[in-house]
Design a protein around this motif. Sequence first.
Motif, PDB file in Angstrom:
ATOM      1  N   LEU A 156      -2.195  -6.808   2.318  1.00  0.00           N
ATOM      2  CA  LEU A 156      -2.465  -7.330   0.990  1.00  0.00           C
ATOM      3  C   LEU A 156      -2.342  -8.848   0.912  1.00  0.00           C
ATOM      4  N   ALA A 157      -2.126  -9.498   2.051  1.00  0.00           N
ATOM      5  CA  ALA A 157      -1.981 -10.955   2.131  1.00  0.00           C
ATOM      6  C   ALA A 157      -0.892 -11.454   1.177  1.00  0.00           C
ATOM      7  N   LEU A 158       0.253 -10.779   1.233  1.00  0.00           N
ATOM      8  CA  LEU A 158       1.402 -11.174   0.418  1.00  0.00           C
ATOM      9  C   LEU A 158       2.309 -12.088   1.225  1.00  0.00           C
ATOM     10  N   ALA A 159       3.203 -12.780   0.546  1.00  0.00           N
ATOM     11  CA  ALA A 159       4.185 -13.621   1.223  1.00  0.00           C
ATOM     12  C   ALA A 159       5.038 -12.746   2.139  1.00  0.00           C
ATOM     13  N   THR A 160       5.494 -13.330   3.235  1.00  0.00           N
ATOM     14  CA  THR A 160       6.260 -12.551   4.223  1.00  0.00           C
ATOM     15  C   THR A 160       7.582 -12.039   3.692  1.00  0.00           C
ATOM     16  N   ASP A 161       8.037 -12.564   2.562  1.00  0.00           N
ATOM     17  CA  ASP A 161       9.288 -12.075   1.977  1.00  0.00           C
ATOM     18  C   ASP A 161       9.057 -11.272   0.691  1.00  0.00           C
ATOM     19  N   ALA A 162       7.796 -10.958   0.378  1.00  0.00           N
ATOM     20  CA  ALA A 162       7.474 -10.229  -0.850  1.00  0.00           C
ATOM     21  C   ALA A 162       8.092  -8.831  -0.835  1.00  0.00           C
ATOM     22  N   ALA A 163       8.724  -8.471  -1.930  1.00  0.00           N
ATOM     23  CA  ALA A 163       9.301  -7.134  -2.084  1.00  0.00           C
ATOM     24  C   ALA A 163       8.452  -6.269  -3.013  1.00  0.00           C
ATOM     25  N   HIS A 164       7.468  -6.899  -3.687  1.00  0.00           N
ATOM     26  CA  HIS A 164       6.608  -6.194  -4.644  1.00  0.00           C
ATOM     27  C   HIS A 164       5.153  -6.585  -4.405  1.00  0.00           C
ATOM     28  N   ASP A 165       4.248  -5.699  -4.797  1.00  0.00           N
ATOM     29  CA  ASP A 165       2.827  -6.009  -4.679  1.00  0.00           C
ATOM     30  C   ASP A 165       2.347  -6.717  -5.949  1.00  0.00           C
ATOM     31  N   ALA A 166       1.049  -6.936  -6.076  1.00  0.00           N
ATOM     32  CA  ALA A 166       0.494  -7.683  -7.214  1.00  0.00           C
ATOM     33  C   ALA A 166       0.711  -6.965  -8.540  1.00  0.00           C
ATOM     34  N   GLN A 167       0.870  -5.656  -8.525  1.00  0.00           N
ATOM     35  CA  GLN A 167       1.135  -4.892  -9.747  1.00  0.00           C
ATOM     36  C   GLN A 167       2.640  -4.798 -10.042  1.00  0.00           C
ATOM     37  N   GLN A 168       3.440  -5.519  -9.257  1.00  0.00           N
ATOM     38  CA  GLN A 168       4.893  -5.531  -9.359  1.00  0.00           C
ATOM     39  C   GLN A 168       5.535  -4.191  -8.996  1.00  0.00           C
ATOM     40  N   ALA A 169       4.817  -3.395  -8.210  1.00  0.00           N
ATOM     41  CA  ALA A 169       5.390  -2.159  -7.670  1.00  0.00           C
ATOM     42  C   ALA A 169       6.151  -2.510  -6.398  1.00  0.00           C
ATOM     43  N   GLU A 170       7.354  -2.002  -6.297  1.00  0.00           N
ATOM     44  CA  GLU A 170       8.177  -2.274  -5.122  1.00  0.00           C
ATOM     45  C   GLU A 170       7.514  -1.712  -3.871  1.00  0.00           C
ATOM     46  N   ILE A 171       7.580  -2.473  -2.797  1.00  0.00           N
ATOM     47  CA  ILE A 171       7.049  -2.011  -1.505  1.00  0.00           C
ATOM     48  C   ILE A 171       8.212  -1.380  -0.754  1.00  0.00           C
ATOM     49  N   GLU A 172       8.073  -0.107  -0.472  1.00  0.00           N
ATOM     50  CA  GLU A 172       9.132   0.658   0.194  1.00  0.00           C
ATOM     51  C   GLU A 172       9.660  -0.080   1.418  1.00  0.00           C
ATOM     52  N   ASN A 173      10.968  -0.047   1.624  1.00  0.00           N
ATOM     53  CA  ASN A 173      11.580  -0.821   2.699  1.00  0.00           C
ATOM     54  C   ASN A 173      12.691  -0.036   3.396  1.00  0.00           C
ATOM     55  N   PHE A 174      12.297   0.940   4.198  1.00  0.00           N
ATOM     56  CA  PHE A 174      13.270   1.714   4.962  1.00  0.00           C
ATOM     57  C   PHE A 174      13.147   1.458   6.464  1.00  0.00           C
ATOM     58  N   GLY A 175      12.296   0.504   6.844  1.00  0.00           N
ATOM     59  CA  GLY A 175      12.100   0.214   8.257  1.00  0.00           C
ATOM     60  C   GLY A 175      11.310   1.285   8.977  1.00  0.00           C
ATOM     61  N   LEU A 176      10.602   2.123   8.229  1.00  0.00           N
ATOM     62  CA  LEU A 176       9.796   3.202   8.804  1.00  0.00           C
ATOM     63  C   LEU A 176       8.330   2.777   8.874  1.00  0.00           C
ATOM     64  N   PRO A 177       7.532   3.418   9.713  1.00  0.00           N
ATOM     65  CA  PRO A 177       6.126   3.028   9.839  1.00  0.00           C
ATOM     66  C   PRO A 177       5.231   3.512   8.703  1.00  0.00           C
ATOM     67  N   LEU A 178       5.699   4.505   7.947  1.00  0.00           N
ATOM     68  CA  LEU A 178       4.937   5.090   6.845  1.00  0.00           C
ATOM     69  C   LEU A 178       5.877   5.319   5.675  1.00  0.00           C
ATOM     70  N   ASN A 179       5.325   5.710   4.545  1.00  0.00           N
ATOM     71  CA  ASN A 179       6.143   6.161   3.424  1.00  0.00           C
ATOM     72  C   ASN A 179       7.161   7.160   3.961  1.00  0.00           C
ATOM     73  N   LEU A 180       8.380   7.114   3.444  1.00  0.00           N
ATOM     74  CA  LEU A 180       9.460   7.934   3.998  1.00  0.00           C
ATOM     75  C   LEU A 180       9.137   9.424   4.001  1.00  0.00           C
ATOM     76  N   MET A 181       8.392   9.909   3.042  1.00  0.00           N
ATOM     77  CA  MET A 181       8.078  11.340   2.998  1.00  0.00           C
ATOM     78  C   MET A 181       7.195  11.752   4.170  1.00  0.00           C
ATOM     79  N   LEU A 182       6.374  10.853   4.661  1.00  0.00           N
ATOM     80  CA  LEU A 182       5.560  11.157   5.844  1.00  0.00           C
ATOM     81  C   LEU A 182       6.342  10.885   7.123  1.00  0.00           C
ATOM     82  N   ALA A 183       6.953   9.722   7.198  1.00  0.00           N
ATOM     83  CA  ALA A 183       7.661   9.336   8.421  1.00  0.00           C
ATOM     84  C   ALA A 183       8.780  10.318   8.753  1.00  0.00           C
ATOM     85  N   CYS A 184       9.515  10.753   7.744  1.00  0.00           N
ATOM     86  CA  CYS A 184      10.633  11.669   7.987  1.00  0.00           C
ATOM     87  C   CYS A 184      10.164  13.102   8.274  1.00  0.00           C
TER      88      CYS A 184
END
Length: 183
Positions: A127-155
């Motif tokens: 999404l070409a966001l800042a490297t420290d962005a925690a939210h996207d353009a709609q201000q939705a938090e970007i999940e941050n569990f260190g997983l490669p996918l959304n936690l429901m898929l990765a787990c």
Amino acid sequence: MPTAQPSPKAIAVYLAGPDVFFSDHPQRYAALKAACLQHGLQGHSPLDNVLALGACASANAHAIYQANVQLIGQCDAVLAHLGDFRGCEPDAGTVFEVGYAIAQGKPVVAWGQGLAQDYRQRVRQRLALATDAAHDAQQAEIENFGLPLNLMLACACIEVTETASQAVAALAKHLQATPHPER
């Protein structure tokens, strides 16, 4: 004189993913099936279903859904292509298939380009966001569990890899170590 033992049934693997939407799908599935065979697995793609489709799009959609669900049910495991598709997320149909397989107690291994990165890092780049962005353009938090996918898929997946060949090897290793019920 000892009697010959029957050869074990091939372990059937459903090949989930958006590959059906690409014009080179015959080559994609041939490569996936060949990789499966190298590890003693039998790959089955959604396009293996032989369907008599008609003029009614809704009836065709239902027939494809039923055939794919039935094929997943006949397989022992799922190899899922969960790389980004039309955005920052995997194909919705593939995500459904993963959930359906998990609900059936089938092991799932996922693969996809970029899945070596964690999800937040990949979304920021996509999404070409800042490297420290925690939210996207709609201000939705970007999940941050260190997983490669959304936690429901990765787990839910046994393993998530970057390439199909890595995923096939991981699935074969898991299946060889885990007894699976006879179909």
